[in-house]
Design a protein around this motif. Structure first.
Motif, mmCIF file in Angstrom:
data_model
loop_
_atom_site.group_PDB
_atom_site.id
_atom_site.type_symbol
_atom_site.label_atom_id
_atom_site.label_comp_id
_atom_site.label_asym_id
_atom_site.label_seq_id
_atom_site.Cartn_x
_atom_site.Cartn_y
_atom_site.Cartn_z
ATOM 1 N N GLY A 16 0.819 -1.205 0.000
ATOM 2 C CA GLY A 16 0.000 0.000 0.000
ATOM 3 C C GLY A 16 0.852 1.254 0.000
ATOM 4 N N MET A 17 1.960 1.240 0.767
ATOM 5 C CA MET A 17 2.892 2.375 0.763
ATOM 6 C C MET A 17 3.436 2.619 -0.642
ATOM 7 S SD MET A 17 5.261 1.842 4.129
ATOM 8 C CE MET A 17 4.569 1.509 5.748
ATOM 9 N N PHE A 18 3.892 1.545 -1.294
ATOM 10 C CA PHE A 18 4.447 1.682 -2.641
ATOM 11 C C PHE A 18 3.392 2.212 -3.616
ATOM 12 C CE2 PHE A 18 7.781 -1.443 -1.323
ATOM 13 C CZ PHE A 18 8.882 -0.670 -1.661
ATOM 14 N N THR A 19 2.178 1.708 -3.476
ATOM 15 C CA THR A 19 1.101 2.168 -4.347
ATOM 16 C C THR A 19 0.811 3.638 -4.122
ATOM 17 O OG1 THR A 19 0.101 -0.042 -4.344
ATOM 18 C CG2 THR A 19 -1.310 1.779 -5.010
ATOM 19 N N THR A 20 0.787 4.054 -2.854
ATOM 20 C CA THR A 20 0.551 5.455 -2.528
ATOM 21 C C THR A 20 1.678 6.344 -3.040
ATOM 22 O OG1 THR A 20 -0.674 4.785 -0.543
ATOM 23 C CG2 THR A 20 0.056 7.062 -0.645
ATOM 24 N N ILE A 21 2.897 5.842 -2.954
ATOM 25 C CA ILE A 21 4.035 6.595 -3.490
ATOM 26 C C ILE A 21 3.792 6.933 -4.960
ATOM 27 C CG2 ILE A 21 6.455 6.388 -4.195
ATOM 28 C CD1 ILE A 21 6.924 4.818 -1.586
ATOM 29 N N VAL A 22 3.330 5.947 -5.727
ATOM 30 C CA VAL A 22 3.160 6.140 -7.171
ATOM 31 C C VAL A 22 1.926 6.968 -7.493
ATOM 32 C CG1 VAL A 22 2.763 4.961 -9.368
ATOM 33 C CG2 VAL A 22 4.428 4.044 -7.745
ATOM 34 N N VAL A 23 0.757 6.570 -6.943
ATOM 35 C CA VAL A 23 -0.499 7.179 -7.402
ATOM 36 C C VAL A 23 -0.866 8.460 -6.662
ATOM 37 C CG1 VAL A 23 -1.352 4.915 -8.122
ATOM 38 C CG2 VAL A 23 -2.026 5.822 -5.895
ATOM 39 N N LEU A 24 -0.314 8.678 -5.480
ATOM 40 C CA LEU A 24 -0.566 9.933 -4.775
ATOM 41 C C LEU A 24 0.653 10.858 -4.829
ATOM 42 C CD1 LEU A 24 -2.674 9.308 -1.537
ATOM 43 C CD2 LEU A 24 -3.376 10.284 -3.716
ATOM 44 N N ALA A 25 1.800 10.373 -4.320
ATOM 45 C CA ALA A 25 2.972 11.240 -4.247
ATOM 46 C C ALA A 25 3.484 11.622 -5.632
ATOM 47 C CB ALA A 25 4.072 10.558 -3.439
ATOM 48 N N PHE A 26 3.702 10.622 -6.493
ATOM 49 C CA PHE A 26 4.247 10.911 -7.817
ATOM 50 C C PHE A 26 3.202 11.519 -8.741
ATOM 51 C CE2 PHE A 26 7.681 7.343 -7.551
ATOM 52 C CZ PHE A 26 8.345 8.073 -6.582
ATOM 53 N N ALA A 27 2.013 10.912 -8.796
ATOM 54 C CA ALA A 27 1.009 11.332 -9.774
ATOM 55 C C ALA A 27 0.281 12.608 -9.382
ATOM 56 C CB ALA A 27 -0.002 10.206 -9.990
ATOM 57 N N ARG A 28 0.184 12.900 -8.085
ATOM 58 C CA ARG A 28 -0.605 14.055 -7.648
ATOM 59 C C ARG A 28 0.232 15.089 -6.905
ATOM 60 N NH1 ARG A 28 -6.024 12.709 -7.253
ATOM 61 N NH2 ARG A 28 -6.354 14.951 -7.174
ATOM 62 N N LEU A 29 0.927 14.664 -5.870
ATOM 63 C CA LEU A 29 1.523 15.614 -4.940
ATOM 64 C C LEU A 29 2.876 16.152 -5.388
ATOM 65 C CD1 LEU A 29 0.640 13.771 -1.602
ATOM 66 C CD2 LEU A 29 -0.715 15.448 -2.875
ATOM 67 N N SER A 30 3.593 15.414 -6.216
ATOM 68 C CA SER A 30 4.922 15.877 -6.636
ATOM 69 C C SER A 30 4.853 16.987 -7.683
ATOM 70 C CB SER A 30 5.736 14.701 -7.196
ATOM 71 O OG SER A 30 5.210 14.267 -8.435
ATOM 72 N N TYR A 31 3.684 17.221 -8.255
ATOM 73 C CA TYR A 31 3.546 18.243 -9.287
ATOM 74 C C TYR A 31 4.044 19.607 -8.807
ATOM 75 C CZ TYR A 31 1.219 21.570 -12.404
ATOM 76 O OH TYR A 31 0.942 22.620 -13.260
ATOM 77 N N GLY A 32 3.805 19.914 -7.541
ATOM 78 C CA GLY A 32 4.263 21.187 -7.007
ATOM 79 C C GLY A 32 5.776 21.324 -7.020
ATOM 80 N N VAL A 33 6.494 20.210 -6.848
ATOM 81 C CA VAL A 33 7.957 20.241 -6.907
ATOM 82 C C VAL A 33 8.415 20.470 -8.344
ATOM 83 C CG1 VAL A 33 10.072 18.970 -6.385
ATOM 84 C CG2 VAL A 33 8.058 18.669 -4.934
ATOM 85 N N PHE A 34 7.711 19.882 -9.295
ATOM 86 C CA PHE A 34 8.048 20.039 -10.708
ATOM 87 C C PHE A 34 7.664 21.417 -11.261
ATOM 88 C CE2 PHE A 34 7.993 15.410 -10.519
ATOM 89 C CZ PHE A 34 8.996 15.046 -11.408
ATOM 90 N N LEU A 35 6.640 22.024 -10.664
ATOM 91 C CA LEU A 35 6.009 23.204 -11.256
ATOM 92 C C LEU A 35 6.965 24.332 -11.639
ATOM 93 C CD1 LEU A 35 3.557 24.772 -12.163
ATOM 94 C CD2 LEU A 35 3.087 25.350 -9.759
ATOM 95 N N PRO A 36 7.878 24.767 -10.758
ATOM 96 C CA PRO A 36 8.747 25.885 -11.161
ATOM 97 C C PRO A 36 9.547 25.593 -12.433
ATOM 98 C CG PRO A 36 8.932 25.466 -8.800
ATOM 99 C CD PRO A 36 8.153 24.322 -9.384
#
Length: 410
Positions: A16-36
């Motif tokens: 579940g942690m690995f899945t959350t890493i991919v579908v929440l952290a990478f797919a949704r939450l990391s966008y803010g880090v990429f944004l600039p």
């Protein structure tokens, strides 16, 4: 592969942690880090950046109900595999995007993939471990912190390594990790024995009762506020720090600190709530989250942002876990997937409207401070709603029944 209940809990929670890493952290939450970096490379306005953040929520919102129907027909495992595969495609596409509209398409795919993954996975975990749902949801959501930590370190590092393609390499790396999680899910995950009882309960009358349940609606409103405010903070905090003359290196380090502390927030608050009750735990986490949101408005300095990150990271994933667990406290075990899907719809609406409103406020209404003041007001209202949450505990008969089924089958 046979395993006892304790081993299964830890194996499924780690997956579940690995899945959350991919579908929440990478797919949704990391966008803010990429944004600039994406904004500069693709020449996006803050409005367009906000719309891209909304796009994933649009994909999530438009397919979340269909994802529940598909899971009931296909089974949770097949639906989860489809979802993670779609997310992997979306991550791959962002690595080669050349324009706003191409990015829009793949962000939409990310949202659709998340809808087919996250809710079915949480429902599967709760079906296996109803007496430990606060703990297993907390462990699973801790993956968001791990993913943010990873993104906060890797994206700035790759961007410093190569300013032109660093952010593209990071998206590609995330896609490779997504493919790895697809393989692990295929090998290890099994359908829960509770699925048979879920089918019996999944009828129109049961759904209508849940949709009219005041306790479930209240939790849904709370979850909507959590989704709205968290996605706004996640998308724009990195840009806010850089705008406030915080160096990219320092901002990346703060994002990494956020990730480290967030890892422990979910399981700790989940376990606490299983003992002390959801209402008290929700009220504390919501209040602290609101406090953290106003700090960078009052003190837009390195210290202000650091305190904001520390407080938020100690409560944010815990707030996710508590809200998700609360959504299933007031229904029968077989109806938990319906209740969770229903409150997730509120969450998706919040995430859909949040970035668009924040992007407009930033461009037209007074900069980043106005977006964070808006989030603070929403969280203050959410704090009032947490006072109405009723504590509840899973049925001992239902727990005993499920444990007997598990022992017989495994």
């Amino acid at each position: 592969m046979k395993m006892n209940t304790r081993n299964r809990l830890w194996i499924y929670s780690i997956l579940g942690m690995f899945t959350t890493i991919v579908v929440l952290a990478f797919a949704r939450l990391s966008y803010g880090v990429f944004l600039p970096f994406m904004r500069e490379s693709l020449r996006l306005s803050y409005k367009q950046a906000g719309y891209l953040g909304t796009t994933t929520s649009l994909g999530y919102l438009s397919t979340i109900i269909f994802a529940g129907i598909l899971a009931s027909k296909w089974g949770s495992k097949k639906t989860i595999l489809l979802g993670i595969s779609l997310v992997t495609v979306g991550l791959s596409g962002l690595a080669v995007t050349v324009s706003y509209w191409v990015s829009f398409l793949f962000m939409l795919v990310l949202g659709i993939g998340t809808s087919f993954t996250y809710t079915p996975f949480i429902s599967l975990l709760v079906a296996w471990f109803p007496q430990k749902k606060g703990l297993v949801i907390g462990l699973t959501t801790s993956g968001a912190g791990i993913g943010i930590l990873f993104a906060g370190i890797v994206v700035p590092f790759l961007e410093n390594w190569n300013h032109d393609i660093g952010w593209r390499v990071a998206w590609a790396l995330f896609a490779v990790i997504g493919l790895f999680v697809v393989v692990l899910t295929f090998i290890f995950i099994k359908e829960p024995p509770a699925d048979s009882s879920s089918v019996k309960s999944n009828n129109k009358n049961a759904a209508k009762e849940i949709y009219k349940n005041p306790s479930v609606i209240n939790v849904g409103l709370i979850y909507g506020i959590v989704g709205l405010t968290y996605i706004v903070q996640t998308i724009f905090i990195m840009s806010f720090m850089i705008f406030s003359e915080i160096s990219v290196k320092a901002a990346g380090q703060l994002m990494a600190v956020n990730g480290i502390l967030s890892i422990f927030s979910g399981p700790i608050w989940g376990a606490i709530s299983d003992r002390l009750g959801r209402r008290r735990s929700l009220t504390m986490t919501m209040g602290l989250t609101g406090l953290s949101m106003i700090l960078p408005v009052l003190f837009p300095s390195l210290i202000g942002f650091a305190i904001h990150i520390i407080i938020l990271s100690c409560t944010s994933t815990g707030l996710f876990a508590l809200t998700q667990a609360s959504s299933m406290d007031h229904v029968r075990p077989a109806e938990m997937p319906i209740a969770f899907s229903y409150v997730t719809f509120y969450f998706a609406v919040g995430q859909f409207i949040g970035p668009a409103i924040a992007g407009w406020l930033i461009d037209e209404g007074g900069g980043f401070k106005s977006a964070f003041i808006f989030s603070f007001i929403c969280l203050a209202f959410g704090l009032l709603l947490t006072l109405k949450v009723k504590n509840s505990h899973p049925s001992k008969q239902a727990i005993s029944y499920l444990e007997e089924e598990i022992n017989e089958l495994y």
